[in-house]
Enzyme design. Structure first.
Site, PDB file in Angstrom:
ATOM      1  N   ARG A   1       0.855  -1.195   0.000  1.00 18.50           N
ATOM      2  CA  ARG A   1       0.000   0.000   0.000  1.00 18.50           C
ATOM      3  C   ARG A   1       0.885   1.236   0.000  1.00 18.50           C
ATOM      4  O   ARG A   1       1.774   1.374   0.826  1.00 18.50           O
ATOM      5  CB  ARG A   1      -0.914   0.032   1.221  1.00 18.50           C
ATOM      6  CG  ARG A   1      -2.077   1.027   1.038  1.00 18.50           C
ATOM      7  CD  ARG A   1      -2.905   1.183   2.290  1.00 18.50           C
ATOM      8  NE  ARG A   1      -2.165   1.848   3.334  1.00 18.50           N
ATOM      9  CZ  ARG A   1      -2.146   1.468   4.623  1.00 18.50           C
ATOM     10  NH1 ARG A   1      -2.838   0.435   5.015  1.00 18.50           N
ATOM     11  NH2 ARG A   1      -1.439   2.131   5.502  1.00 18.50           N
TER      12      ARG A   1
ATOM     13  N   GLU B   1       4.493   7.262   2.339  1.00 22.95           N
ATOM     14  CA  GLU B   1       5.377   6.098   2.451  1.00 22.95           C
ATOM     15  C   GLU B   1       4.817   4.960   1.604  1.00 22.95           C
ATOM     16  O   GLU B   1       3.654   4.979   1.199  1.00 22.95           O
ATOM     17  CB  GLU B   1       5.507   5.638   3.904  1.00 22.95           C
ATOM     18  CG  GLU B   1       4.183   5.181   4.503  1.00 22.95           C
ATOM     19  CD  GLU B   1       4.336   4.345   5.766  1.00 22.95           C
ATOM     20  OE1 GLU B   1       5.453   3.885   6.075  1.00 22.95           O
ATOM     21  OE2 GLU B   1       3.315   4.129   6.443  1.00 22.95           O
TER      22      GLU B   1
ATOM     23  N   ASN C   1       4.181   0.929   2.013  1.00 21.22           N
ATOM     24  CA  ASN C   1       4.169  -0.179   2.970  1.00 21.22           C
ATOM     25  C   ASN C   1       4.297  -1.490   2.211  1.00 21.22           C
ATOM     26  O   ASN C   1       3.472  -1.784   1.340  1.00 21.22           O
ATOM     27  CB  ASN C   1       2.850  -0.184   3.754  1.00 21.22           C
ATOM     28  CG  ASN C   1       2.644   1.114   4.524  1.00 21.22           C
ATOM     29  OD1 ASN C   1       3.248   1.320   5.567  1.00 21.22           O
ATOM     30  ND2 ASN C   1       1.818   1.995   3.991  1.00 21.22           N
TER      31      ASN C   1
ATOM     32  N   SER D   1      -2.739  -3.127   6.262  1.00 16.60           N
ATOM     33  CA  SER D   1      -4.039  -3.506   6.824  1.00 16.60           C
ATOM     34  C   SER D   1      -5.186  -2.750   6.160  1.00 16.60           C
ATOM     35  O   SER D   1      -4.980  -1.883   5.311  1.00 16.60           O
ATOM     36  CB  SER D   1      -4.035  -3.276   8.330  1.00 16.60           C
ATOM     37  OG  SER D   1      -3.589  -1.988   8.596  1.00 16.60           O
TER      38      SER D   1
ATOM     39  N   LYS E   1      11.923   3.425   5.115  1.00 11.26           N
ATOM     40  CA  LYS E   1      11.802   4.844   4.747  1.00 11.26           C
ATOM     41  C   LYS E   1      13.104   5.377   4.165  1.00 11.26           C
ATOM     42  O   LYS E   1      13.112   6.282   3.335  1.00 11.26           O
ATOM     43  CB  LYS E   1      11.332   5.644   5.956  1.00 11.26           C
ATOM     44  CG  LYS E   1       9.908   5.236   6.346  1.00 11.26           C
ATOM     45  CD  LYS E   1       9.371   5.975   7.522  1.00 11.26           C
ATOM     46  CE  LYS E   1       7.886   5.701   7.714  1.00 11.26           C
ATOM     47  NZ  LYS E   1       7.588   4.392   8.284  1.00 11.26           N
TER      48      LYS E   1
ATOM     49  N   LYS F   1      11.699  11.395  10.450  1.00 15.96           N
ATOM     50  CA  LYS F   1      11.125  10.046  10.554  1.00 15.96           C
ATOM     51  C   LYS F   1      12.175   8.984  10.831  1.00 15.96           C
ATOM     52  O   LYS F   1      13.153   8.864  10.081  1.00 15.96           O
ATOM     53  CB  LYS F   1      10.452   9.669   9.229  1.00 15.96           C
ATOM     54  CG  LYS F   1       9.260  10.500   8.880  1.00 15.96           C
ATOM     55  CD  LYS F   1       8.675   9.958   7.586  1.00 15.96           C
ATOM     56  CE  LYS F   1       7.287  10.434   7.385  1.00 15.96           C
ATOM     57  NZ  LYS F   1       6.651   9.710   6.273  1.00 15.96           N
TER      58      LYS F   1
ATOM     59  N   GLU G   1       7.454   1.470  11.597  1.00 19.13           N
ATOM     60  CA  GLU G   1       6.122   1.352  11.018  1.00 19.13           C
ATOM     61  C   GLU G   1       5.111   1.360  12.149  1.00 19.13           C
ATOM     62  O   GLU G   1       5.451   1.054  13.287  1.00 19.13           O
ATOM     63  CB  GLU G   1       5.981   0.018  10.271  1.00 19.13           C
ATOM     64  CG  GLU G   1       6.942  -0.173   9.125  1.00 19.13           C
ATOM     65  CD  GLU G   1       6.718   0.797   8.003  1.00 19.13           C
ATOM     66  OE1 GLU G   1       5.567   1.164   7.749  1.00 19.13           O
ATOM     67  OE2 GLU G   1       7.710   1.215   7.385  1.00 19.13           O
ATOM     68  N   GLY G   2       3.872   1.688  11.824  1.00 13.51           N
ATOM     69  CA  GLY G   2       2.802   1.492  12.795  1.00 13.51           C
ATOM     70  C   GLY G   2       2.325   2.748  13.483  1.00 13.51           C
ATOM     71  O   GLY G   2       1.418   2.701  14.307  1.00 13.51           O
TER      72      GLY G   2
ATOM     73  N   ARG H   1      -8.043   7.368   5.155  1.00 12.52           N
ATOM     74  CA  ARG H   1      -8.030   7.532   6.609  1.00 12.52           C
ATOM     75  C   ARG H   1      -8.105   9.018   6.917  1.00 12.52           C
ATOM     76  O   ARG H   1      -7.401   9.817   6.292  1.00 12.52           O
ATOM     77  CB  ARG H   1      -6.753   6.944   7.202  1.00 12.52           C
ATOM     78  CG  ARG H   1      -6.768   5.431   7.233  1.00 12.52           C
ATOM     79  CD  ARG H   1      -5.440   4.887   7.667  1.00 12.52           C
ATOM     80  NE  ARG H   1      -4.384   5.263   6.736  1.00 12.52           N
ATOM     81  CZ  ARG H   1      -3.099   5.006   6.912  1.00 12.52           C
ATOM     82  NH1 ARG H   1      -2.698   4.407   7.999  1.00 12.52           N
ATOM     83  NH2 ARG H   1      -2.204   5.359   6.016  1.00 12.52           N
TER      84      ARG H   1
HETATM   85  P1  ADP Z   1       4.181   4.817   9.795  1.00 13.17           P
HETATM   86  O1  ADP Z   1       5.064   3.807   9.187  1.00 13.17           O
HETATM   87  O2  ADP Z   1       4.322   4.945  11.268  1.00 13.17           O
HETATM   88  O3  ADP Z   1       2.767   4.669   9.322  1.00 13.17           O
HETATM   89  P2  ADP Z   1       4.213   7.247   8.223  1.00 13.17           P
HETATM   90  O4  ADP Z   1       5.326   7.702   7.390  1.00 13.17           O
HETATM   91  O5  ADP Z   1       3.032   6.729   7.505  1.00 13.17           O
HETATM   92  O6  ADP Z   1       4.766   6.186   9.249  1.00 13.17           O
HETATM   93  O7  ADP Z   1       3.789   8.418   9.183  1.00 13.17           O
HETATM   94  C1  ADP Z   1       2.718   8.299  10.106  1.00 13.17           C
HETATM   95  C2  ADP Z   1       1.707   9.423   9.896  1.00 13.17           C
HETATM   96  O8  ADP Z   1       2.341  10.688  10.042  1.00 13.17           O
HETATM   97  C3  ADP Z   1       1.092   9.444   8.513  1.00 13.17           C
HETATM   98  O9  ADP Z   1      -0.021   8.582   8.463  1.00 13.17           O
HETATM   99  C4  ADP Z   1       0.724  10.909   8.347  1.00 13.17           C
HETATM  100  O10 ADP Z   1      -0.519  11.189   8.985  1.00 13.17           O
HETATM  101  C5  ADP Z   1       1.815  11.617   9.114  1.00 13.17           C
HETATM  102  N1  ADP Z   1       2.892  12.005   8.189  1.00 13.17           N
HETATM  103  C6  ADP Z   1       3.923  11.239   7.780  1.00 13.17           C
HETATM  104  N2  ADP Z   1       4.705  11.898   6.916  1.00 13.17           N
HETATM  105  C7  ADP Z   1       4.171  13.118   6.772  1.00 13.17           C
HETATM  106  C8  ADP Z   1       4.509  14.281   6.015  1.00 13.17           C
HETATM  107  N3  ADP Z   1       5.592  14.300   5.246  1.00 13.17           N
HETATM  108  N4  ADP Z   1       3.726  15.381   6.110  1.00 13.17           N
HETATM  109  C9  ADP Z   1       2.629  15.375   6.900  1.00 13.17           C
HETATM  110  N5  ADP Z   1       2.256  14.312   7.644  1.00 13.17           N
HETATM  111  C10 ADP Z   1       3.003  13.197   7.591  1.00 13.17           C
HETATM  112 MG    MG Z   2       1.958   5.044   7.486  1.00  9.89          MG
END
Ligand code: ADP
Ligand code: MG
Length: 596
Positions: free
Chosen positions: A213, A229, A231, A236, A424, A481, A485-486, A572
């Site tokens: 995803r 990102e 996945n 899920s 990442k 970051k 994950e999660g 979401r």
């Molecule tokens: P994870 O692997 O924990 O899901 P993500 O990269 O998806 O990590 O980051 C978690 C959440 O943080 C995302 O679902 C989003 O809501 C927010 N987020 C992540 N990257 C960004 C970004 N570049 N700008 C704004 N919000 C972000």
């Molecule tokens: Mg995410």
């Protein structure tokens, strides 16, 4: 007549139909003070839409953005908006409290009847399934999302699935890109060690089975879906995202709102569409704006394709799950689809249970799982719905189980290599000039993929200093970051500043001051909406931001890619004040897109 809740009740647009505006404009409140009776909106006309506007429709107060003046330039208009917070994006402006309550009851009831459910906390810790449930956190109604952005995200989905697999097959790229991370991040190092101990590329299973995803947020300034990102493990909500879209369609038609959502069209310019509309039933009209979601089908079809390719009719599919899993229906609905549509049986086990009960034949490498009743099941497909976070490995038993599965002859979804390709750090490396081009030959395909890349900066090597400087100069414009994950792991604002201030270019990997396990990412600013969020039966109206996920179903056998399909979508929606976005982590609700 326009609904007030689109901030477009100003004179310039009053003769437009709501759908016309939804289709051709991108609306953004730029000043919606709580309680204010007026707010201002920026309306940008979507490219290519201007010929349809008609001379009277275009606002005279056209302004340029960034000094440019074009037909796609935003228009600032004063809107006769309702008091901020008194509307729901996309819904009729005059939705009464009674109507909302009745829709809530219908939505909760639908959720219970169709398995749109999640587990409640239970004290049966260690069990693979809890046994009390509530409806999944969900929005009561769908959230407006631009059709062109949605379509671009869908279009590039197969390219990203192929890219993840290509990266996973490039030992040298994985090795050099992850070198710093492997030194500093224990979790990634242990996955890497499993990859190596199982023989790296040579020892790798000849098939890769991907249920991926790619997540996006609409970047308002550019109007593009920017990738948050990719996945590659344990993605899920393929079942529940499908269900939430069905629930929205049901709730809307049950409340008699089909006309509002799909049918409202009073513009004489659209006679042709009106004629077409006349031949469509309500369901078809709704589908045009609330697209069908085949994520559940894709999950089952992809796993079934992997199972068939393994050519072992006696074998089952093993769902690797977390102890006391709460998102259990999202998984079990897929398992049921596998059984009813494909006749394939599956079993569920935690990593700890696998360590205790699974075995791999020394010669054939066949994986079997011994149930407590003495039965032994052959397993040809391993589907991870756990194992993506350090908390999934509280002891050596879990790591032993992961390695046992990796070295077995069962096809894994995903392999350790594919898991690593989803780091990442890899995403950041691919965004560097010339790197994507190493994996994707087609120039046009590269260009489409690059459209969705956000700014990504390395925190190791020579570029780190520059990235630290960028972040400290403008902390609000970035996210820091780690390789996790999660949800709940990213650093924003003050935390980002504090972390960047520790940076020491002389620090060795893993020492304080070394930030090589992080990447710095451009912060994406999506438009906000007003959403009725439903959690535990309670409705709360929130100002929200949405994140679109696009699934991919992928199967490679040897060098032949036998399946690479767009696998449906997930929306979401989270409170605009929340930085993180996980549904399971409690930040967001499941939603579906209302395309305009
Ligand atoms: P994870 O692997 O924990 O899901 P993500 O990269 O998806 O990590 O980051 C978690 C959440 O943080 C995302 O679902 C989003 O809501 C927010 N987020 C992540 N990257 C960004 C970004 N570049 N700008 C704004 N919000 C972000
Ligand atoms: Mg995410």
């Amino acid at each position: 007549m326009l609904s007030k809740n689109y901030y477009t009740g100003g004179c310039e647009f009053t003769h437009w139909s709501r759908r016309h505006v939804l289709r051709h404009c991108r609306l953004r409140p730029i000043d919606a003070r709580a309680g204010a009776s007026m707010s201002i909106a920026v309306v940008s006309i979507l490219p290519g839409a201007s010929p349809r506007l008609g001379p009277n429709a275009v606002a005279r107060r056209r302004v340029s953005r960034g000094g440019r003046q074009s037909s796609a330039a935003p228009i600032v208009l004063r809107a006769m908006a309702a008091p901020a917070g008194a509307h729901v994006s996309g819904a009729p402006a005059d939705l009464s409290d009674d109507a909302v309550r009745s829709m809530r009851d219908e939505a909760v009831s639908w959720a219970a009847q169709h398995g749109l459910l999640v587990g409640l906390e239970s004290d049966e810790s260690g069990r693979a399934m809890c046994a009390s449930f509530t409806h999944a956190p969900m929005s009561l109604l769908p959230t407006p999302f631009p059709r062109d952005v949605f379509e671009l995200a869908l279009r590039v989905s197969p390219s990203f699935a192929a890219l993840s697999d290509a990266v996973s097959r490039d030992d040298e790229f994985l090795r050099t890109t992850l070198a710093g991370v492997v030194k500093t991040d224990d979790f990634t190092r242990r996955i890497w060690d499993i990859y190596e101990r199982c023989g790296g590329q040579e020892g790798r299973h000849p098939m890769e089975l991907g249920i991926l995803r790619s997540d996006y947020m609409l970047d308002e300034p550019s109007g593009l879906p920017l990738q948050v990102e990719v996945n590659t493990v344990s993605t899920s909500f393929m079942a529940l995202s499908t269900k939430v879209g069905e629930m929205h369609r049901h709730t809307i038609s049950h409340a008699g709102l089909v006309r509002h959502y799909a049918d409202e069209d009073e513009d004489e310019d659209e006679d042709l569409e009106k004629d077409e509309d006349a031949n469509l039933d309500d369901e078809a009209k709704l589908q045009r704006v609330l697209p069908l979601n085949r994520a559940l089908e894709c999950a089952a079809d992809t796993l079934a394709a992997g199972w068939r390719a393994m050519n072992d009719d006696d074998a089952k599919i093993l769902f690797v799950v977390q102890p006391n899993e709460r998102n259990v229906f999202d998984q079990r609905i897929i398992a049921q689809r596998l059984w009813t549509k494909h006749g394939i049986a599956s079993i569920r086990a935690t990593l700890r249970e696998i360590d205790a009960n699974a075995a791999v034949d020394q010669t054939t490498k066949r994986l079997t799982y011994g149930a407590s009743d003495g039965r032994r099941d052959a397993i040809s497909v391993v589907y991870y719905r756990a194992g993506y976070a350090p908390t999934d490995y509280p002891g050596e038993e879990e790591w032993r189980a992961r390695e046992l599965l990796e070295k077995s002859s069962a096809v894994k979804s995903p392999s350790a290599a594919m898991h690593l390709a989803g780091c990442k750090k890899i995403q950041q490396a691919l965004a560097q000039p010339g790197v994507l081009e190493r994996f994707v030959d087609d120039v046009g395909e590269c260009a489409e993929m690059r459209k969705v890349f956000a700014g990504l900066y390395a925190m190791d090597g020579e570029e780190a200093m520059e990235a630290v400087k960028l972040g400290l100069e403008n902390p609000g414009a970035y996210v820091l970051k780690p390789q996790r994950e999660g949800g709940g792991n990213n650093l924003y604002g003050d935390e980002l500043v504090a972390a960047l201030k520790t940076y020491d270019p002389a620090a060795s990997p893993g020492e304080p001051g070394d930030l090589s396990a992080y990447i710095l990412m451009q912060r994406i600013f999506p438009p906000s909406h007003s959403t009725l969020c439903l959690r535990g039966g309670e409705l709360v109206r929130l100002e929200t931001l949405s994140e679109l996920g696009v699934y991919g179903g992928y199967l490679r056998v040897g060098d032949a890619v036998v399946m690479n399909e767009v696998g449906g979508h997930l929306l979401r929606t989270k409170a605009a004040t929340s930085d993180e976005g996980g549904v399971a982590a409690g930040y967001a609700v499941l939603d579906s897109p209302l395309l305009y």
